[in-house]
Design an enzyme around this catalytic site. Structure first.
Site, mmCIF file in Angstrom:
data_model
loop_
_atom_site.group_PDB
_atom_site.id
_atom_site.type_symbol
_atom_site.label_atom_id
_atom_site.label_comp_id
_atom_site.label_asym_id
_atom_site.label_seq_id
_atom_site.Cartn_x
_atom_site.Cartn_y
_atom_site.Cartn_z
ATOM 1 C CE LYS A 98 57.738 1.375 63.836
ATOM 2 N NZ LYS A 98 57.388 2.789 64.034
ATOM 3 C CE LYS B 238 49.070 4.009 58.679
ATOM 4 N NZ LYS B 238 49.819 3.518 57.514
ATOM 5 N NE ARG B 239 52.448 12.600 59.805
ATOM 6 C CZ ARG B 239 52.415 13.008 58.538
ATOM 7 N NH1 ARG B 239 51.652 14.037 58.185
ATOM 8 N NH2 ARG B 239 53.142 12.405 57.614
ATOM 9 C CG HIS C 243 61.996 11.005 54.903
ATOM 10 N ND1 HIS C 243 61.911 9.706 55.351
ATOM 11 C CD2 HIS C 243 63.194 11.467 55.340
ATOM 12 C CE1 HIS C 243 62.996 9.399 56.038
ATOM 13 N NE2 HIS C 243 63.785 10.451 56.043
ATOM 14 C CB THR D 188 58.253 2.624 59.898
ATOM 15 O OG1 THR D 188 57.658 3.709 60.616
ATOM 16 C CG2 THR D 188 59.412 3.128 59.047
ATOM 17 C CE LYS E 237 50.593 9.312 57.322
ATOM 18 N NZ LYS E 237 51.610 8.334 56.881
#
Length: 828
Positions: A675, A563-564, A372, A671, A569
């Site tokens: 969504k 998100k985290r 991952h 993911t 990110k």
């Protein structure tokens, strides 16, 4: 009377007890309220009613669960065992009602009792058994395995305290313990008789048995019990109900009477406290050696219990373990369960007395490994002294595995360019370390990435030497998400609109959403689509007002990054753009622009200082922007606290724009991007992770692309990246950073955000400044399209119509075909 006889007894009609019409459900709810909760309606609290409904739904699951177990046993089905340190399953009541197809009947039954299902759904705590995408993926896969009628068991840890609740105090994240079990968990079935002893510490003794065979005995320092707790996972529209089995740690001896009687009260319960700590909390802080030790113990604890449970099940029908790999396909979800390779070898060789070679053949054909991450520093390693202290026998086994593997490597590679050193499970250094990804690769028959780009980069970079050695082991299975929870449950209005047009087949075959394209030219359908989105935004606006006290206009463009919180990110790129918009308005009060609401959400790891500083900056900027009368409703910035599955189900349906802006080459898949798109949001993003494939299927023209490619990122880094060059060369970027650095957003305290600004100017490891200009340009394209609502609606519909590839059902079918070689086993 046996359970089998009970089920087949002609006088017992379990269907009448577990019927799904409203009258039967109403009676069952009242029975459970009385017999389990010990309450009657006049005094029952909303939580009492929730529990009664939950037990009523669980009863209907259990009927299917028992029948499923009987069917799998009778047919000797090959089963998938999904080993994961995280299962972020989310609240269960709504999901189970959807999968059982009884939501309307339960609503009717509750209405007759004067209760509102929506109110009761809010009573359910979030099982925080995961940190983010990894755990949510595991939960989606469990849903799809059951829906596709694939025999499966999910194995993990029953954390007493899951991922923390995020509270915001003066803009700073504060972690609050997640006591999700303190009012009980109606979905689980404790199995106190299904218990395994787990050894920890101590030493090994080598000896020769009566037949002259070399044997090893592990004499542990202490023993912990692993007690099974089972949660049924039911598929959508089928009878198959699979098993999520989570292990709770307990002490062999919970109370020491001798210590108590001598007045040493702490010693009397010391062993209980020490043992139960193993399943106490998700991901303890591992900065200190005690935290590292506990995390290693957690990983070994759950895989040891799980493997022995699998062996127990196998030996119920088979005489030995020589064909164990034919019964079970065990998937290692990242490296957290990688110690399972050594543990299965220990169980086969030490406890079941198999010779090494046949044992290795069984083990390596049992396991497959999902990677991952592309970050080498994120690949888990354990110091050899720590591993020796906690798992002395496993160190011996790992050395034996590595010795045999190194001999093989020398023959195959002739040690070209030092391949032996890089491939070794043991990393030389002071101290030596055990590379868990290498152990997983060596001990698995298949290795997969989770997006097409990710897998190709794995082959070329992170796991290049293993790919050169075993190219046939590598394959890609792009991640997917379950449409049952993230569309049917979380966005019922859009789901109904879709079903009214193309039928309900899309719920289990998401590619059927393609049928929506035939309705693109229907003006009435487009208006209905806009109406549903507007109503979802109004609902989120109301929730934002309740949670953050910020008023937002639902007519604005909702741009969301949830998100985290992590540097790669690039939440800070998003914040720089918001500050840029703010500067534009201040410098030109008459500026014409698309009204925007920027929504951020996510948790920062407790020890991640820079991520916590992002959260503080988001609140600081929001505080100033949201109260500036010159700005008004043209720009708002809101941080949605405590982002989790329940809150995600409210956010995804309301998003207009999905911010997927990580540095290319760093996000394995993602993911959330799936969504958001599934709920009609358009994506602004880089060519990173699954963004690449989302753009391919929805169409280049329906995706706002910006930024460097993964190859360009590597090239720029290799040739020397100088972030100040971009700062000096872009006036808007410089103005945004200078405004933050000046203390404007921190009440004049210039030092508050200095670490963030300095990091960007001096290092900028994820190239925020290099992609800033392209990001702003792409956002201008967003504004241009937002000014054409009919065209935006068309693109929104196309995002949904073409997102079918990203169903977890498709992903599980690929795992079954490519890796697990497992067939469906329908339950009558």
């Amino acid at each position: 009377m046996s359970q089998q006889n009970n089920l087949d007894h002609p006088k017992l009609d379990l269907h009448s007890r577990t019927g799904t019409n409203a009258d039967t459900l109403q009676r069952a709810i009242l029975d459970n309220l009385f017999y389990i909760q010990g309450r009657f309606p006049d005094v029952a609290t909303p939580h009492d009613w929730y529990q009664a409904v939950a037990y009523t739904v669980r009863d209907r699951q259990l009927h299917r669960w028992v029948k499923t177990a009987q069917t799998y046993k009778k047919q000797k089905s090959r089963s998938v065992c999904y080993l994961s340190a995280e299962f972020l399953i989310g609240p269960m009541l709504g999901s189970n009602l959807v999968n059982l197809g009884i939501e309307d009947e339960v609503r009717e039954a509750l209405s007759a009792l004067g209760q509102d299902l929506d109110v009761l759904l809010e009573q359910e705590p979030e099982p925080g058994l995961g940190n983010g995408g990894l755990g949510r993926l595991a939960a989606c896969y469990m849903d799809s395995l059951a829906t596709l009628e694939i025999p499966a068991i999910g194995y993990g840890i029953r954390y007493e305290f899951g991922i923390f609740h995020q509270r915001i105090e003066n803009g700073w994240q504060k972690e609050i313990s997640d006591q999700w079990l303190h009012l009980g968990n109606p979905w689980e079935v404790p199995r106190p008789l299904l218990t395994f002893r787990v050894n920890l510490g101590g030493h090994t003794e080598h000896y020769t048995d009566d037949h002259g065979n070399h044997r090893v005995r592990w004499e542990p320092e202490r023993v912990v019990l692993g007690v099974a707790h089972d949660t049924p996972i039911i598929g959508y529209g089928v009878n198959n109900t699979n098993l999520l089995r989570l292990w709770k740690a307990e002490a062999e001896q919970s109370f020491d009477f001798e210590a108590f009687n001598t007045g040493d009260y702490y010693a009397a319960v010391e062993e209980k406290v020490k043992s139960e700590t193993i399943s106490k909390v998700l991901y303890p802080n591992d900065e200190a050696i005690s935290g590292k030790t506990l995390r290693l113990e957690q990983q070994y604890f759950f895989v040891s219990c799980s493997l022995r449970d699998m062996i127990r099940i196998h030996l119920q029908q088979e005489p030995d373990l020589s064909n164990f790999h034919e019964k079970f396909a065990a998937q290692l979800n990242d490296t957290h369960p990688a110690i399972a390779v050594a543990e299965l070898m220990r169980l086969l060789v030490d406890e079941h007395h198999m010779d090494w070679n046949p044992a290795w053949s069984v083990a390596s054909r049992t396991f497959s490994y999902t990677n991952h991450t592309l970050l080498p520093e994120a690949l888990e390693t354990w110091s050899l002294p720590l591993l020796q202290q906690v798992l002395p026998r496993h160190v011996e086994i790992i050395y034996e595995i590595n010795m045999r593997f190194m001999d093989q490597v020398r023959v195959l590679t002739h040690d070209v360019c030092g391949a032996v050193t890089r491939l070794s499970i043991i990393e030389e250094g002071e101290p030596k370390r055990v590379r868990m990804a290498n152990l997983a690769c060596v001990g698995s028959h298949a290795i997969n990435g989770v997006a097409a780009l990710h897998t190709e980069l794995l082959k070329k970079t992170t796991l290049n030497d293993f790919h050169n050695l075993w190219p046939e082991k590598f394959l890609n299975v792009t991640n997917g998400v379950t449409p049952r929870r993230f569309l049917l449950l979380s966005n019922p209005k859009q789901s109904k609109l879709i079903s009214d047009r193309i039928g309900e087949g899309w719920i289990t075959d998401l590619e059927k959403l393609r049928g929506l394209e035939a309705h693109l030219d229907d003006a009435g359908f487009r208006e209905d689509w806009r109406r549903v989105k507007r109503e979802n935004k109004e609902a989120l606006a109301k929730l934002l007002k309740e949670r953050t006290y910020v008023d937002v206009d639902p007519q604005s463009l909702f741009s969301v990054q949830a998100k985290r919180i992590h540097e790669y990110k690039r939440q800070h790129l998003h914040l720089l753009y918001v500050v840029t918009l703010y500067n534009r308005i201040i410098n030109n009060p008459n500026l014409s622009m698309a009204p925007r609401v920027h929504i951020l959400g996510g948790k920062a790891a407790p020890g991640y200082a820079m991520a916590k500083l992002f959260i503080k900056l988001a609140h600081a900027v929001g505080e100033m922007v949201n109260r500036d009368q010159m700005v008004g409703d043209r720009l708002k910035l809101v941080f949605f606290p405590n982002f989790n599955v329940k809150n995600a189900q409210r956010i995804y349906p309301a998003a207009d724009l999905s911010e997927q802006i990580s540095t290319a080459g760093f996000e394995a898949s993602g993911t959330g991007n799936m969504k958001f798109s599934m709920n009609g949001a358009l994506t602004i993003g880089t060519l990173d992770g699954a963004n690449v494939e989302i753009r391919e299927v929805v169409g280049d023209e329906n995706f706002f692309l910006f930024g460097m490619t993964a190859e360009e990122v590597v090239h720029l880094k290799t040739n020397g990246y100088h972030p100040r060059h971009y700062y000096d060369g872009n006036a808007e970027l410089r103005a945004a950073m200078d405004l933050i650095a000046s203390g404007y957003f921190s009440h004049g305290e210039a030092d508050v955000f200095k670490p963030l600004i300095d990091n960007l100017l001096e290092h900028d490891p994820f190239m925020v400044l290099a992609d800033y200009e392209a990001y702003c340009h792409a956002q201008s394209q967003v504004d241009d399209l937002w000014a054409q609502p009919d065209l935006w609606t068309r693109k929104s519909i196309l995002n949904v119509a073409r997102i079918g590839k990203f169903s977890s059902d498709r992903a599980i079918r690929e795992y079954c075909e490519k890796i697990w070689k497992v067939q469906p086993t329908p339950v009558d």
